[in-house]
Enzyme design. Structure first.
Site, PDB file in Angstrom:
ATOM      1  N   ARG A   1      49.533 150.075 118.095  1.00  0.00           N
ATOM      2  CA  ARG A   1      50.624 150.867 117.934  1.00  0.00           C
ATOM      3  C   ARG A   1      51.057 151.220 119.297  1.00  0.00           C
ATOM      4  NH1 ARG A   1      47.290 152.668 113.627  1.00  0.00           N
ATOM      5  NH2 ARG A   1      48.105 152.183 111.616  1.00  0.00           N
TER       6      ARG A   1
ATOM      7  N   HIS B   1      56.935 147.675 117.601  1.00  0.00           N
ATOM      8  CA  HIS B   1      56.148 147.489 116.539  1.00  0.00           C
ATOM      9  C   HIS B   1      56.191 146.019 116.089  1.00  0.00           C
ATOM     10  CE1 HIS B   1      53.335 149.867 113.883  1.00  0.00           C
ATOM     11  NE2 HIS B   1      53.784 149.362 113.017  1.00  0.00           N
TER      12      HIS B   1
ATOM     13  N   HIS C   1      44.024 149.593 109.180  1.00  0.00           N
ATOM     14  CA  HIS C   1      44.581 149.801 107.926  1.00  0.00           C
ATOM     15  C   HIS C   1      43.658 150.524 107.076  1.00  0.00           C
ATOM     16  CE1 HIS C   1      48.089 146.797 108.413  1.00  0.00           C
ATOM     17  NE2 HIS C   1      48.492 147.946 108.988  1.00  0.00           N
TER      18      HIS C   1
ATOM     19  N   ARG D   1      53.111 144.066 117.300  1.00  0.00           N
ATOM     20  CA  ARG D   1      51.641 144.449 116.521  1.00  0.00           C
ATOM     21  C   ARG D   1      52.226 143.675 115.034  1.00  0.00           C
ATOM     22  NH1 ARG D   1      48.074 148.329 114.472  1.00  0.00           N
ATOM     23  NH2 ARG D   1      48.467 148.824 112.594  1.00  0.00           N
TER      24      ARG D   1
ATOM     25  N   TYR E   1      51.204 140.528 105.611  1.00  0.00           N
ATOM     26  CA  TYR E   1      51.291 139.646 106.523  1.00  0.00           C
ATOM     27  C   TYR E   1      50.706 138.351 106.192  1.00  0.00           C
ATOM     28  CZ  TYR E   1      51.608 143.720 109.510  1.00  0.00           C
ATOM     29  OH  TYR E   1      52.101 144.923 109.997  1.00  0.00           O
TER      30      TYR E   1
ATOM     31  N   LYS F   1      46.250 156.478 113.745  1.00  0.00           N
ATOM     32  CA  LYS F   1      47.007 156.769 112.566  1.00  0.00           C
ATOM     33  C   LYS F   1      46.205 157.328 111.400  1.00  0.00           C
ATOM     34  CE  LYS F   1      50.873 155.645 109.631  1.00  0.00           C
ATOM     35  NZ  LYS F   1      51.893 154.508 109.249  1.00  0.00           N
TER      36      LYS F   1
END
Length: 315
Positions: free
Chosen positions: A130, A261, A287, A264, A296, A155
């Site tokens: 990120r 982004h 994640h 990414r 994805y 995050k």
């Protein structure tokens, strides 16, 4: 509002979440004529959220953020447990596919960048970072010998390790040397301080001037911290890179609404197309749930555990 901020900090919410929640609570109180939230109930909360959707025409994610702020206000700050609080329905977010660039499009965008902006954009794509994770890298978080980047406090306040593309090792080594030289000049000028996470500056009073804690991508100017009276240097601001990438996409002639982004997203998609395991990609992206990574899954094949960055495969 001081109690709200104190409660958020006691629970270790990020500064950005703190600012967002305080902003929404302030808007909620102002919307109802500056009445105290204790005197407001379900009708007023519903009215405010409806106004955001109808008059404000905000996105579902924005409306849900406002609802989260109000739930925190009533349950976390005021200590009120109402049945109607749990019954509030969150706005349904539309299922959208992320914008993804092809390998050739990534090459075209990177070709329009140079210097620090090129290196940052290459790391976003080559390591799946990120933007803020890349800009807040410290010198001690870069291990060129092992070709690893250690992402601290990402995050969700999670740490993780991702890959350093082999093609970026020389440029990243030169960038670290430049940061060392700049830090040496700052020390000679009586500066050389950086902000430290949590209360490390109290536990280790001199750590803020140590080389390992310096930013990999420092800002061009220093500032005087009001609380500590230290001459500090911040990292590069996000808007500098965002503006450069946006201009690069335009100069490359791409019609896609690509941003930092997007690089990414492209990292994850291209790894899947190369046959890497979905769980490995989940760990590289940081994640919490694999279902987030599943967006994805254009191509799913069993892959190896040793990851080669897609940046190294660009022609």
């Amino acid at each position: 509002m001081e109690v709200v901020r104190a409660t958020l900090r006691a629970r270790h919410y990020s500064p950005r979440t703190e600012d967002a929640y305080v902003g929404w609570i302030r808007r909620f109180v102002r919307f109802h004529g500056w009445k105290h939230p204790r005197t407001l109930g379900e009708p007023e909360v519903t009215m405010f959220l409806t106004s955001l959707a109808v008059q404000g025409r905000v996105a579902a994610s924005t409306q849900n953020q406002a609802l989260s702020a109000l739930l925190f206000l009533y349950t976390g700050v005021l200590g009120l447990e109402f049945d109607w609080l749990q019954g509030l329905v969150r706005a349904r977010r539309p299922a959208r596919m992320p914008v993804v660039l092809t390998r050739d499009e990534v090459r075209q965008v990177l070709a329009q960048l140079q210097g620090t902006e090129w290196l940052i954009a290459s790391l976003l794509y080559g390591g799946g970072l990120r933007l803020l994770e890349c800009l807040t890298l410290r010198i001690k978080d870069v291990d060129l010998a092992s070709r690893e980047l250690r992402i601290r406090d990402g995050k969700g306040r999670k740490d993780r390790v991702t890959v350093v593309p082999g093609r970026l090792v020389p440029a990243l080594a030169a960038r670290l040397d430049e940061s060392r030289v700049l830090h040496g000049r700052d020390l000679g000028a009586g500066a050389g301080w950086v902000s430290l996470p949590d209360a490390l500056d109290r536990k280790y009073p001199r750590a803020g001037r140590e080389l390992g804690w310096q930013w990999v991508f420092p800002a061009t100017r220093t500032y005087l911290d009001v609380a500590t009276r230290q001459r500090r240097r911040h990292h590069i601001h996000e808007t500098v890179v965002q503006r450069a990438v946006k201009q690069a996409v335009t100069r490359a002639g791409l019609a896609k609404a690509a941003s930092c982004h997007t690089l990414r997203h492209s990292f994850a998609t291209h790894l899947l197309q190369s046959g890497y395991d979905i769980r490995t990609i989940q760990e590289l992206l940081g994640h919490r749930d694999v279902s987030t990574t599943m967006i994805y899954t254009h191509v799913l094949n069993a892959g190896g555990r040793g990851v080669r960055s897609p940046l190294d495969d660009l022609p």
